[in-house]
Design an enzyme around this catalytic site. Sequence first.
Site, PDB file in Angstrom:
ATOM      1  N   THR A 189       0.862  -1.187   0.000  1.00  0.00           N
ATOM      2  CA  THR A 189       0.000   0.000   0.000  1.00  0.00           C
ATOM      3  C   THR A 189       0.894   1.231   0.000  1.00  0.00           C
ATOM      4  O   THR A 189       2.016   1.190   0.501  1.00  0.00           O
ATOM      5  CB  THR A 189      -0.905   0.040   1.245  1.00  0.00           C
ATOM      6  OG1 THR A 189      -0.077   0.081   2.397  1.00  0.00           O
ATOM      7  CG2 THR A 189      -1.808  -1.175   1.324  1.00  0.00           C
ATOM      8  N   GLU A 333      -5.766  -3.158  -1.546  1.00  0.00           N
ATOM      9  CA  GLU A 333      -6.319  -4.399  -0.975  1.00  0.00           C
ATOM     10  C   GLU A 333      -7.475  -4.956  -1.799  1.00  0.00           C
ATOM     11  O   GLU A 333      -7.929  -6.073  -1.554  1.00  0.00           O
ATOM     12  CB  GLU A 333      -6.830  -4.141   0.452  1.00  0.00           C
ATOM     13  CG  GLU A 333      -5.757  -3.832   1.480  1.00  0.00           C
ATOM     14  CD  GLU A 333      -5.420  -2.339   1.558  1.00  0.00           C
ATOM     15  OE1 GLU A 333      -5.579  -1.627   0.542  1.00  0.00           O
ATOM     16  OE2 GLU A 333      -4.970  -1.890   2.621  1.00  0.00           O
ATOM     17  N   LYS A 445     -13.947  15.937  13.110  1.00  0.00           N
ATOM     18  CA  LYS A 445     -14.898  15.656  14.189  1.00  0.00           C
ATOM     19  C   LYS A 445     -15.095  16.928  15.006  1.00  0.00           C
ATOM     20  O   LYS A 445     -14.312  17.243  15.882  1.00  0.00           O
ATOM     21  CB  LYS A 445     -14.396  14.503  15.045  1.00  0.00           C
ATOM     22  CG  LYS A 445     -14.236  13.243  14.218  1.00  0.00           C
ATOM     23  CD  LYS A 445     -13.789  12.042  15.012  1.00  0.00           C
ATOM     24  CE  LYS A 445     -13.573  10.864  14.077  1.00  0.00           C
ATOM     25  NZ  LYS A 445     -12.241  10.813  13.461  1.00  0.00           N
ATOM     26  N   TRP A 450     -19.767  15.102  12.400  1.00  0.00           N
ATOM     27  CA  TRP A 450     -18.716  14.879  11.415  1.00  0.00           C
ATOM     28  C   TRP A 450     -18.843  15.839  10.249  1.00  0.00           C
ATOM     29  O   TRP A 450     -19.938  16.041   9.725  1.00  0.00           O
ATOM     30  CB  TRP A 450     -18.781  13.446  10.894  1.00  0.00           C
ATOM     31  CG  TRP A 450     -18.235  12.446  11.865  1.00  0.00           C
ATOM     32  CD1 TRP A 450     -17.863  12.678  13.165  1.00  0.00           C
ATOM     33  CD2 TRP A 450     -18.004  11.054  11.626  1.00  0.00           C
ATOM     34  NE1 TRP A 450     -17.421  11.531  13.754  1.00  0.00           N
ATOM     35  CE2 TRP A 450     -17.495  10.516  12.836  1.00  0.00           C
ATOM     36  CE3 TRP A 450     -18.166  10.223  10.536  1.00  0.00           C
ATOM     37  CZ2 TRP A 450     -17.157   9.165  12.956  1.00  0.00           C
ATOM     38  CZ3 TRP A 450     -17.827   8.879  10.654  1.00  0.00           C
ATOM     39  CH2 TRP A 450     -17.330   8.362  11.849  1.00  0.00           C
TER      40      TRP A 450
HETATM   41  P1  ADP Z   1      -3.345   4.573   0.116  1.00  0.00           P
HETATM   42  O1  ADP Z   1      -4.355   4.155   1.148  1.00  0.00           O
HETATM   43  O2  ADP Z   1      -1.983   4.558   0.621  1.00  0.00           O
HETATM   44  O3  ADP Z   1      -3.709   5.863  -0.589  1.00  0.00           O
HETATM   45  P2  ADP Z   1      -4.463   3.024  -2.007  1.00  0.00           P
HETATM   46  O4  ADP Z   1      -3.959   3.437  -3.323  1.00  0.00           O
HETATM   47  O5  ADP Z   1      -4.755   1.614  -1.762  1.00  0.00           O
HETATM   48  O6  ADP Z   1      -3.399   3.469  -0.984  1.00  0.00           O
HETATM   49  O7  ADP Z   1      -5.721   3.922  -1.706  1.00  0.00           O
HETATM   50  C1  ADP Z   1      -6.987   3.459  -1.348  1.00  0.00           C
HETATM   51  C2  ADP Z   1      -7.814   4.593  -0.838  1.00  0.00           C
HETATM   52  O8  ADP Z   1      -7.932   5.637  -1.800  1.00  0.00           O
HETATM   53  C3  ADP Z   1      -9.238   4.241  -0.524  1.00  0.00           C
HETATM   54  O9  ADP Z   1      -9.348   3.597   0.714  1.00  0.00           O
HETATM   55  C4  ADP Z   1      -9.927   5.592  -0.552  1.00  0.00           C
HETATM   56  O10 ADP Z   1      -9.732   6.292   0.655  1.00  0.00           O
HETATM   57  C5  ADP Z   1      -9.178   6.313  -1.636  1.00  0.00           C
HETATM   58  N1  ADP Z   1      -9.958   6.272  -2.875  1.00  0.00           N
HETATM   59  C6  ADP Z   1      -9.756   5.496  -3.946  1.00  0.00           C
HETATM   60  N2  ADP Z   1     -10.655   5.765  -4.914  1.00  0.00           N
HETATM   61  C7  ADP Z   1     -11.461   6.732  -4.443  1.00  0.00           C
HETATM   62  C8  ADP Z   1     -12.599   7.440  -4.960  1.00  0.00           C
HETATM   63  N3  ADP Z   1     -13.076   7.229  -6.170  1.00  0.00           N
HETATM   64  N4  ADP Z   1     -13.177   8.357  -4.161  1.00  0.00           N
HETATM   65  C9  ADP Z   1     -12.707   8.595  -2.927  1.00  0.00           C
HETATM   66  N5  ADP Z   1     -11.653   7.985  -2.394  1.00  0.00           N
HETATM   67  C10 ADP Z   1     -11.032   7.064  -3.131  1.00  0.00           C
END
Ligand code: ADP
Length: 550
Positions: A189, A333, A445, A450
């Site tokens: 990640t 994931e 918060k 929220w």
């Molecule tokens: P990291 O958590 O390090 O950024 P990832 O690339 O796995 O790594 O990112 C996943 C996260 O990116 C998601 O859990 C979400 O928070 C965000 N995310 C991905 N796509 C979207 C989207 N279309 N809208 C909002 N958030 C998004």
Amino acid sequence: MLSTMQDAPLTVTRILQHGMRIHATSRITTWTGEPEPQRRSFREAGERASRLAHALRDELGIDTGDRVATLMWNNAEHLEAYFAIPSMGAVLHTLNLRLPPEQLVWIVNHAADRAVVVNASVLPLLVPLLPHLPTIEHIVVSGPGDRSALAGADTAARVHEYEELIAGRPASYDWPELDERSAAAMCYTSGTTGDPRGVVYSHRSIYLHSMQVNMSESMGLTDKDTTLVVVPQFHVNAWGLPHATFMTGINVLMPDRFLQPAPLAEMIEREKPTHAAAVPTIWQGLLAEVTANPRDLSSMRHVTIGGSACPPALMKAYDKLGVRVCHAWGMTETSPLGTMAHAPAGLSADQEWPYRVTQGRFPAGVEGRLVGPEGEFLPWDGESAGELEVRGPWIASAYYGGAGGEPIRPADKFSEDGWLKTGDVGVISPDGFLTLTDRAKDVIKSGGEWISSVELENALMAHPEVAEAAVVAVPDERWGERPLATVVLKEGATVGYGTLKEFLGGTVAKWQLPERWALIPAVPKTSVGKFDKKVIRRQYADGELDVTEL
Ligand code: ADP
């Protein structure tokens, strides 16, 4: 009673062989910055993948289950590694070349990579790390660029030239029969909100995910399409596109290291892709570029945007250019395809809009549920907000525990009954459309209520003088937390905080309006181009921002 059906393992090898044979003439075009890009057919790339597998086995001694890393841009050679390494039974480990050096070192050591295939242009990043990478026995250098940095490298690893290594080796390989549940690839990640964690994809999960990517309710491309894969191959397998393309013969346009808006605009105009995929910041940059220097983007019928919330204003701007943006949500994931926002059938453009700005619907392979603060499951009523949990055949059930280690299942990431806790907060409508309001860690918060940082950002970025805006929670004596709005203005813009606050008031409840404001030159970005709110929070805490209170 058992079925009477055959049980053919779902493997990356099958995807490779299918692409080579059935879509032999589909093309991979890699941008070179020269007048002519590099062009290669699927058959050629597949044959080169076979040669690479021979070299990795016979010359480098790579064995079943060994991790082979790539530190590469998006290009044909990277695609060859994508197929060669898993198909021979080894594990492809894509490394993010934008990570801070100490994180890269940690990740390579944790994965115990035995070899790394690296683009020559990235050697200046790799070479200083080599003394700290004891597991790396082989370095395979590919593509144009100066190799002199390797001359004095402090490493016992052997250095190979990609082209010399594969030259003269057989163009076919007696691929082993693999267990579809065995490891094919791994990706850590990007650590936007914490330490990197290793996700290990199986052959089966990649195969099923690729089929989903190709369904018309997802990206729905065919051999009549060309996809511009801007999302890096080290960012969750370029969202599954490399595998999906070999399944259906989609032609591929790879930008290599030319990821700046101007070359991207040029490659779109010249090579005429019909589709592209990238995070919102890339599309923001391209929009600014084509606004200043108009280009013909008309070939690009649709674009997949994900990785962070796509500001509706950005979607509208591309609509005007005739490019249809489809919003997608996913994570490392989740392979990553989790949802995509195609509107339901039978609606007018106006009626479609509220659906398009959501994160979209789950495909059949992904189940979702919302969990409230007390662990209760929330209804899909479009109002009850909770943490999204998902499960399915391409969703992680654990993180890699290191060589010989047990898989890790932290309680904050996996529920007791095996669902992935996404850390994303949102609502789901009765007809199944997911709207994420925030990451759990970014939500503000304020006095027991929220506030969605994303909602404030989207509303700010809809102002014509605002280029980018990021909103973070900052400590507040009275309310616990309050929003701080950091704003990047467009060139020549003069709009004041008061006007922006008034503008926000048009769409956002009064009690949510930020009282703290700061102008910044650019929003800090993570290694995959997302807003890096950790950095803004730290800058605020260290008094580095020039904050005005209204
Ligand atoms: P990291 O958590 O390090 O950024 P990832 O690339 O796995 O790594 O990112 C996943 C996260 O990116 C998601 O859990 C979400 O928070 C965000 N995310 C991905 N796509 C979207 C989207 N279309 N809208 C909002 N958030 C998004």
